[in-house]
Design an enzyme around this catalytic site. Structure first.
Site, PDB file in Angstrom:
ATOM      1  N   CYS A 180       0.832  -1.210   0.000  1.00  0.00           N
ATOM      2  CA  CYS A 180       0.000   0.000   0.000  1.00  0.00           C
ATOM      3  C   CYS A 180       0.869   1.263   0.000  1.00  0.00           C
ATOM      4  N   CYS A 185      -1.565   1.750  -2.997  1.00  0.00           N
ATOM      5  CA  CYS A 185      -2.554   2.812  -2.772  1.00  0.00           C
ATOM      6  C   CYS A 185      -1.938   4.212  -2.748  1.00  0.00           C
ATOM      7  N   LYS A 188      -0.165   5.373  -6.031  1.00  0.00           N
ATOM      8  CA  LYS A 188      -1.236   5.360  -7.047  1.00  0.00           C
ATOM      9  C   LYS A 188      -2.167   6.554  -6.889  1.00  0.00           C
ATOM     10  N   TYR A 319      -8.520  -3.314 -11.589  1.00  0.00           N
ATOM     11  CA  TYR A 319      -8.141  -2.134 -10.814  1.00  0.00           C
ATOM     12  C   TYR A 319      -6.775  -1.561 -11.255  1.00  0.00           C
ATOM     13  N   GLU A 323      -6.390   1.936 -13.404  1.00  0.00           N
ATOM     14  CA  GLU A 323      -5.896   3.094 -12.643  1.00  0.00           C
ATOM     15  C   GLU A 323      -4.591   3.622 -13.237  1.00  0.00           C
ATOM     16  N   HIS A 581     -26.429  20.622  -0.613  1.00  0.00           N
ATOM     17  CA  HIS A 581     -26.553  21.215  -1.943  1.00  0.00           C
ATOM     18  C   HIS A 581     -25.459  22.265  -2.147  1.00  0.00           C
ATOM     19  N   GLU A 586     -25.255  14.576  -3.096  1.00  0.00           N
ATOM     20  CA  GLU A 586     -26.682  14.884  -3.083  1.00  0.00           C
ATOM     21  C   GLU A 586     -27.436  14.087  -4.162  1.00  0.00           C
TER      22      GLU A 586
HETATM   23  P1  FAD Z   1       1.413  -6.148   1.924  1.00  0.00           P
HETATM   24  O1  FAD Z   1       1.060  -4.733   2.124  1.00  0.00           O
HETATM   25  O2  FAD Z   1       1.727  -6.581   0.546  1.00  0.00           O
HETATM   26  O3  FAD Z   1       2.677  -6.416   2.878  1.00  0.00           O
HETATM   27  C1  FAD Z   1       3.399  -7.621   2.885  1.00  0.00           C
HETATM   28  C2  FAD Z   1       4.815  -7.326   3.342  1.00  0.00           C
HETATM   29  O4  FAD Z   1       5.469  -8.538   3.673  1.00  0.00           O
HETATM   30  C3  FAD Z   1       5.675  -6.675   2.251  1.00  0.00           C
HETATM   31  O5  FAD Z   1       6.379  -5.585   2.780  1.00  0.00           O
HETATM   32  C4  FAD Z   1       6.642  -7.787   1.845  1.00  0.00           C
HETATM   33  O6  FAD Z   1       7.867  -7.284   1.376  1.00  0.00           O
HETATM   34  C5  FAD Z   1       6.784  -8.531   3.165  1.00  0.00           C
HETATM   35  N1  FAD Z   1       7.223  -9.927   3.039  1.00  0.00           N
HETATM   36  C6  FAD Z   1       6.802 -10.837   2.128  1.00  0.00           C
HETATM   37  N2  FAD Z   1       7.383 -12.024   2.380  1.00  0.00           N
HETATM   38  C7  FAD Z   1       8.171 -11.846   3.461  1.00  0.00           C
HETATM   39  C8  FAD Z   1       9.018 -12.720   4.198  1.00  0.00           C
HETATM   40  N3  FAD Z   1       9.131 -14.003   3.874  1.00  0.00           N
HETATM   41  N4  FAD Z   1       9.708 -12.204   5.250  1.00  0.00           N
HETATM   42  C9  FAD Z   1       9.602 -10.893   5.576  1.00  0.00           C
HETATM   43  N5  FAD Z   1       8.802 -10.038   4.921  1.00  0.00           N
HETATM   44  C10 FAD Z   1       8.100 -10.515   3.879  1.00  0.00           C
HETATM   45  N6  FAD Z   1      -5.980  -1.201  -1.593  1.00  0.00           N
HETATM   46  C11 FAD Z   1      -6.853  -0.241  -1.192  1.00  0.00           C
HETATM   47  O7  FAD Z   1      -7.555  -0.449  -0.204  1.00  0.00           O
HETATM   48  N7  FAD Z   1      -6.954   0.955  -1.864  1.00  0.00           N
HETATM   49  C12 FAD Z   1      -6.198   1.234  -2.952  1.00  0.00           C
HETATM   50  O8  FAD Z   1      -6.313   2.311  -3.518  1.00  0.00           O
HETATM   51  C13 FAD Z   1      -5.275   0.253  -3.384  1.00  0.00           C
HETATM   52  N8  FAD Z   1      -4.479   0.490  -4.442  1.00  0.00           N
HETATM   53  C14 FAD Z   1      -3.577  -0.446  -4.832  1.00  0.00           C
HETATM   54  C15 FAD Z   1      -2.783  -0.175  -5.942  1.00  0.00           C
HETATM   55  C16 FAD Z   1      -1.880  -1.105  -6.401  1.00  0.00           C
HETATM   56  C17 FAD Z   1      -1.012  -0.784  -7.582  1.00  0.00           C
HETATM   57  C18 FAD Z   1      -1.762  -2.351  -5.720  1.00  0.00           C
HETATM   58  C19 FAD Z   1      -0.768  -3.372  -6.188  1.00  0.00           C
HETATM   59  C20 FAD Z   1      -2.549  -2.643  -4.612  1.00  0.00           C
HETATM   60  C21 FAD Z   1      -3.467  -1.682  -4.168  1.00  0.00           C
HETATM   61  N9  FAD Z   1      -4.292  -1.930  -3.070  1.00  0.00           N
HETATM   62  C22 FAD Z   1      -5.196  -0.975  -2.673  1.00  0.00           C
HETATM   63  C23 FAD Z   1      -4.227  -3.199  -2.335  1.00  0.00           C
HETATM   64  C24 FAD Z   1      -3.404  -3.051  -1.024  1.00  0.00           C
HETATM   65  O9  FAD Z   1      -2.151  -2.498  -1.318  1.00  0.00           O
HETATM   66  C25 FAD Z   1      -3.230  -4.412  -0.373  1.00  0.00           C
HETATM   67  O10 FAD Z   1      -4.512  -5.002  -0.173  1.00  0.00           O
HETATM   68  C26 FAD Z   1      -2.543  -4.324   0.991  1.00  0.00           C
HETATM   69  O11 FAD Z   1      -1.286  -3.727   0.883  1.00  0.00           O
HETATM   70  C27 FAD Z   1      -2.388  -5.725   1.581  1.00  0.00           C
HETATM   71  O12 FAD Z   1      -1.713  -5.672   2.812  1.00  0.00           O
HETATM   72  P2  FAD Z   1      -0.959  -6.951   3.389  1.00  0.00           P
HETATM   73  O13 FAD Z   1      -0.527  -6.585   4.768  1.00  0.00           O
HETATM   74  O14 FAD Z   1      -1.771  -8.161   3.211  1.00  0.00           O
HETATM   75  O15 FAD Z   1       0.315  -7.140   2.456  1.00  0.00           O
HETATM   76  P1  NDP Z   2      -7.095  -8.620 -10.738  1.00  0.00           P
HETATM   77  O1  NDP Z   2      -6.827 -10.017 -10.345  1.00  0.00           O
HETATM   78  O2  NDP Z   2      -8.237  -7.899 -10.127  1.00  0.00           O
HETATM   79  O3  NDP Z   2      -7.291  -8.531 -12.332  1.00  0.00           O
HETATM   80  C1  NDP Z   2      -6.402  -9.099 -13.216  1.00  0.00           C
HETATM   81  C2  NDP Z   2      -6.671  -8.572 -14.623  1.00  0.00           C
HETATM   82  O4  NDP Z   2      -5.687  -9.094 -15.501  1.00  0.00           O
HETATM   83  C3  NDP Z   2      -8.022  -8.975 -15.187  1.00  0.00           C
HETATM   84  O5  NDP Z   2      -8.512  -7.942 -15.981  1.00  0.00           O
HETATM   85  C4  NDP Z   2      -7.678 -10.203 -16.021  1.00  0.00           C
HETATM   86  O6  NDP Z   2      -8.559 -10.409 -17.088  1.00  0.00           O
HETATM   87  C5  NDP Z   2      -6.324  -9.800 -16.557  1.00  0.00           C
HETATM   88  N1  NDP Z   2      -5.465 -10.927 -16.928  1.00  0.00           N
HETATM   89  C6  NDP Z   2      -5.117 -11.965 -16.158  1.00  0.00           C
HETATM   90  N2  NDP Z   2      -4.263 -12.773 -16.819  1.00  0.00           N
HETATM   91  C7  NDP Z   2      -4.091 -12.221 -18.042  1.00  0.00           C
HETATM   92  C8  NDP Z   2      -3.322 -12.567 -19.180  1.00  0.00           C
HETATM   93  N3  NDP Z   2      -2.569 -13.653 -19.179  1.00  0.00           N
HETATM   94  N4  NDP Z   2      -3.355 -11.764 -20.256  1.00  0.00           N
HETATM   95  C9  NDP Z   2      -4.130 -10.656 -20.259  1.00  0.00           C
HETATM   96  N5  NDP Z   2      -4.878 -10.275 -19.209  1.00  0.00           N
HETATM   97  C10 NDP Z   2      -4.852 -11.039 -18.120  1.00  0.00           C
HETATM   98  O7  NDP Z   2      -5.734  -7.870 -10.480  1.00  0.00           O
HETATM   99  P2  NDP Z   2      -5.241  -6.411 -10.197  1.00  0.00           P
HETATM  100  O8  NDP Z   2      -3.778  -6.580 -10.226  1.00  0.00           O
HETATM  101  O9  NDP Z   2      -5.849  -5.388 -11.065  1.00  0.00           O
HETATM  102  O10 NDP Z   2      -5.697  -6.107  -8.712  1.00  0.00           O
HETATM  103  C11 NDP Z   2      -5.310  -6.941  -7.639  1.00  0.00           C
HETATM  104  C12 NDP Z   2      -6.034  -6.523  -6.391  1.00  0.00           C
HETATM  105  O11 NDP Z   2      -5.422  -5.356  -5.854  1.00  0.00           O
HETATM  106  C13 NDP Z   2      -7.489  -6.132  -6.625  1.00  0.00           C
HETATM  107  O12 NDP Z   2      -8.332  -7.239  -6.502  1.00  0.00           O
HETATM  108  C14 NDP Z   2      -7.743  -5.113  -5.560  1.00  0.00           C
HETATM  109  O13 NDP Z   2      -8.330  -5.717  -4.430  1.00  0.00           O
HETATM  110  C15 NDP Z   2      -6.381  -4.559  -5.204  1.00  0.00           C
HETATM  111  N6  NDP Z   2      -6.339  -3.178  -5.711  1.00  0.00           N
HETATM  112  C16 NDP Z   2      -7.192  -2.258  -5.168  1.00  0.00           C
HETATM  113  C17 NDP Z   2      -7.234  -0.981  -5.668  1.00  0.00           C
HETATM  114  C18 NDP Z   2      -8.202   0.005  -5.101  1.00  0.00           C
HETATM  115  O14 NDP Z   2      -8.752  -0.228  -4.036  1.00  0.00           O
HETATM  116  N7  NDP Z   2      -8.441   1.111  -5.761  1.00  0.00           N
HETATM  117  C19 NDP Z   2      -6.357  -0.562  -6.743  1.00  0.00           C
HETATM  118  C20 NDP Z   2      -5.487  -1.599  -7.235  1.00  0.00           C
HETATM  119  C21 NDP Z   2      -5.504  -2.854  -6.725  1.00  0.00           C
HETATM  120  P3  NDP Z   2      -9.832 -11.408 -17.026  1.00  0.00           P
HETATM  121  O15 NDP Z   2     -10.963 -10.588 -16.469  1.00  0.00           O
HETATM  122  O16 NDP Z   2     -10.018 -11.793 -18.443  1.00  0.00           O
HETATM  123  O17 NDP Z   2      -9.459 -12.548 -16.147  1.00  0.00           O
END
Ligand code: FAD
Ligand code: NDP
Length: 606
Positions: A180, A185, A188, A319, A323, A581, A586
């Site tokens: 995150c 997050c 992004k 997502y 985004e 408003h 709204e």
């Molecule tokens: P993470 O935050 O992934 O943390 C896991 C940590 O464990 C990492 O630091 C990793 O390096 C560490 N780790 C892994 N393996 C080991 C190990 N063996 N030993 C020590 N450390 C280790 N969610 C939202 O709610 N709103 C958003 O706008 C949003 N935007 C996103 C945008 C993107 C591009 C992505 C990829 C995700 C987004 N998410 C968003 C999803 C959100 O980031 C994740 O749901 C959240 O970070 C999950 O938290 P977590 O604690 O499960 O894991």
């Molecule tokens: P998702 O698993 O949600 O989506 C994967 C996408 O990749 C789908 O559109 C899928 O298509 C496509 N895809 C998968 N395999 C292939 C392939 N081989 N070739 C082409 N397209 C492919 O993954 P995201 O990484 O977008 O998001 C992961 C999670 O992170 C989300 O579920 C969300 O919870 C979290 N997140 C939250 C955000 C927020 O809160 N704003 C922002 C970003 C991430 P198909 O539908 O055909 O399977």
């Protein structure tokens, strides 16, 4: 009166179930010596119907019962549905726990109760506190791990937190805080805001400002965001120190149910033991599975690119893909999205299509029904991408094709834990099959991959471990937003899911297209692109099942409706809400047009 066991089972989205469950929960609170309550939550009407016949086998009476909920006593005596159960509660317990209208959870004493499912932790009989280096070791310092570690330490536990970032295949690395903060997050949303700032600058001349929109400076944005993230990384270290959590910048893996191997960046190995272990390792982007797929970067690299990405192909349509494509378009880069099937799988598909249309209007291109077959470097260092129907050359290819839980090197096999096809661990209310090992956040099977969910799971689990809290995280009605060019915020069921679950005849949808006031003066804004709809269940007082909004700041607006849906808001409740408003929020209280009328739902004027 001897103590009775009262059971209420039903479909969690059914307000009659919620009402009966609230009353049942209140009965145990009010009469703990007389009542033990069991609430059985089935996640859908389908699941309830599948569960019911087996339950009826053990009951005296109720053979013809089909509706949700069902109530019974001592696992044998049938009471009936919601009304029968309320009557039973009134007559047996003198009315002290009568439930509210629509199951909003406000009891007649004015205090709020919620459906309580028990998530009491199993006792790990073999382990005693004091035999180990730590009461709790957490592997992973992201949203979930940080929250759990701070909460557990505040509650008096001796806690160590391991966090180690393995660089991306393109060599990007970052600090403490997880996905995150570093590659999700936070960057992004800042990049999204940077793109919106460009749109505001285009509005500015029509509002009288003498502003000229120049080119976007990618390097400056990356630098400033990177510096902010570094301050967050530092802040987390300070917080852990202040809360007494031992932070270890080491990679962890399991040796047995109470022992973790740690490896630091120099390769030095050690072991530490813990009474309990939480796995909170999150996930990493799934690589692109085609020839030359390694040439594509992922979201782990996007926010740290030293130079502007230029003409970009984003592969994926959910997502992350939408985004990232939106902010790249906003910065002025030629951006295409390669869509394998549909946009935003799992979301309301009418809304998903509107997100796509809005993106197209802002300049994003879509290559539909395609997947990359081959990526190859060109002589001038760019990337040629081939798909079945064509090929093109890009400066950058971003793979946003989903994520894999980061569990492959965790040593799960040493404790007998298995993972599914995307590396996720099975856990019930965060408890794995090994009594001393728990899992939270993105690495858990079936869990929403959202930061607030991971944080809540971490805090809840620490409280269940160290102060005997018994209820699990309430995962109903979690709002979410897709921060595309035009934001999409939603909570509850999509129209598609509602129709599938309840049948077309049972559903009504109220909707409107509209133009936010701030878009009416700038000449470049298009009218009636924004859209909102509310999905209701007709026969249940028009209870709201889902709310969807495509507009600026949709995430901010939809957020608070999470609680309204949880407590059974009806369409009338929404109509009676006096709006502010003139705001976008709204619009949700002003809806009148049912979709079934077939009329154009376009708003004009105030
Ligand atoms: P993470 O935050 O992934 O943390 C896991 C940590 O464990 C990492 O630091 C990793 O390096 C560490 N780790 C892994 N393996 C080991 C190990 N063996 N030993 C020590 N450390 C280790 N969610 C939202 O709610 N709103 C958003 O706008 C949003 N935007 C996103 C945008 C993107 C591009 C992505 C990829 C995700 C987004 N998410 C968003 C999803 C959100 O980031 C994740 O749901 C959240 O970070 C999950 O938290 P977590 O604690 O499960 O894991
Ligand atoms: P998702 O698993 O949600 O989506 C994967 C996408 O990749 C789908 O559109 C899928 O298509 C496509 N895809 C998968 N395999 C292939 C392939 N081989 N070739 C082409 N397209 C492919 O993954 P995201 O990484 O977008 O998001 C992961 C999670 O992170 C989300 O579920 C969300 O919870 C979290 N997140 C939250 C955000 C927020 O809160 N704003 C922002 C970003 C991430 P198909 O539908 O055909 O399977």
């Amino acid at each position: 009166m001897p103590r009775v066991k009262v059971s209420v089972a039903g479909d969690t989205s059914c307000s009659f179930f919620q009402r009966a469950a609230n009353v049942a929960a209140s009965l145990e609170l009010l009469f703990p010596d007389q009542v033990e309550t069991e609430i059985i939550e089935l996640e859908s009407r389908k699941a309830y119907k599948a569960w019911l016949p087996k339950a009826l086998e053990k009951l005296k009476g109720g053979e013809d019962h089909t509706s949700s909920p069902i109530a019974y006593v001592d696992d044998s005596e049938y009471i009936g549905g919601c009304d029968d159960f309320l009557e039973y509660a009134r007559t047996q317990f003198g009315g002290g726990a009568a439930g509210p209208r629509n199951g909003h959870g406000v009891g007649n004493n004015g205090s709020r109760s919620k459906v309580v499912a028990s998530a009491k932790l199993s006792i790990d009989a073999e382990s005693k506190s004091g035999e180990f280096d730590y009461d709790l070791v957490i592997i992973g310092g992201g949203s979930g791990g940080l929250a759990a570690s701070k909460e557990a330490s505040e509650l008096g536990a001796k806690v160590a937190l391991l966090d180690f970032v393995v660089p991306s295949p393109h060599g990007t690395k970052w600090g403490l805080g997880g996905t995150c903060v570093n590659v999700g997050c936070i960057p992004k949303k800042l990049f999204h805001h940077a793109a919106l700032t460009g749109e505001f600058m285009q509005d500015a001349p029509d509002f009288g400002w003498d502003v000229q929109v120049g080119a976007h400076n990618w390097e400056k944005l990356v630098d400033n965001v990177r510096n902010y993230i570094k301050s967050l990384n530092f802040g987390y270290k300070v917080q852990l120190r202040e809360k007494g959590v031992k932070y270890l910048n080491k990679l962890g893996s399991l040796i047995d149910a109470h022992t973790v191997k740690t490896v630091d960046k120099k390769g030095k190995e050690e072991t530490i033991s813990a009474q309990r272990i939480i796995i909170a390792v999150g996930g990493r982007p799934r690589p692109l599975d085609c020839e030359g797929g390694e040439l594509a970067i992922s979201s782990d690299d996007m926010f740290y690119l030293d130079s502007a990405p230029g003409k970009t192909l984003v592969v994926g349509a959910s997502y992350v893909a939408l985004e990232c494509a939106s902010f790249l378009t906003g910065f002025g880069y030629d951006t295409s999205v390669m869509v394998r099937s549909i946009l935003l799988r799992g979301f309301d598909q009418q809304m998903a299509d509107k997100v796509g249309e809005a993106m197209e209007k802002l300049g994003t291109k879509f290559i539909r029904g395609a997947v990359p077959r081959k990526l190859e470097k060109t002589d001038d260092g760019r990337i040629r991408v081939h798909w079945d129907e064509g090929s093109d050359v890009f400066d950058t290819v971003l793979a946003a094709v989903g994520r894999l839980a980061d569990t492959s090197k965790l040593g799960l096999e040493n404790v007998g834990l298995k993972t599914n096809h995307v590396g996720k661990i099975k856990a019930t209310h965060s408890q794995t099959e090994v009594p001393s090992i728990f899992a939270i956040g993105d690495c858990v099977e079936g869990m929403l991959e959202l930061t607030p969910v991971a944080i809540e799971l971490g805090r809840n689990l620490a409280q269940r471990m160290f102060v005997g809290r018994e209820d699990p995280v309430d995962l109903r009605s979690i709002p979410t937003a897709v921060f595309a060019g035009l934001e999409y915020g939603c909570v509850g069921l999509s129209e598609d899911a509602a129709r599938e679950e309840y049948g077309d005849d049972a559903i009504e949808v109220y909707h409107t297209h509209f133009t936010p006031l701030q878009w009416t003066v700038p000449h470049h804004r298009e009218y009636n692109v924004c859209y909102t709809k509310v999905v209701v269940l007709k026969d249940d007082d028009e209870r709201v099942l889902g709310m969807h909004l495509l507009s600026p700041e949709a995430g901010e607006v939809i957020q608070a409706y999470g609680i309204s849906l949880k407590y059974g808001m009806t369409f009338e409740d929404l109509r009676e809400l006096v709006g502010i408003h003139p705001t976008i929020g709204e619009e949700l209280c002003l809806l009148t047009e049912p979709k079934s009328s077939g009329k154009d739902a376009i708003k004009s004027g105030c």
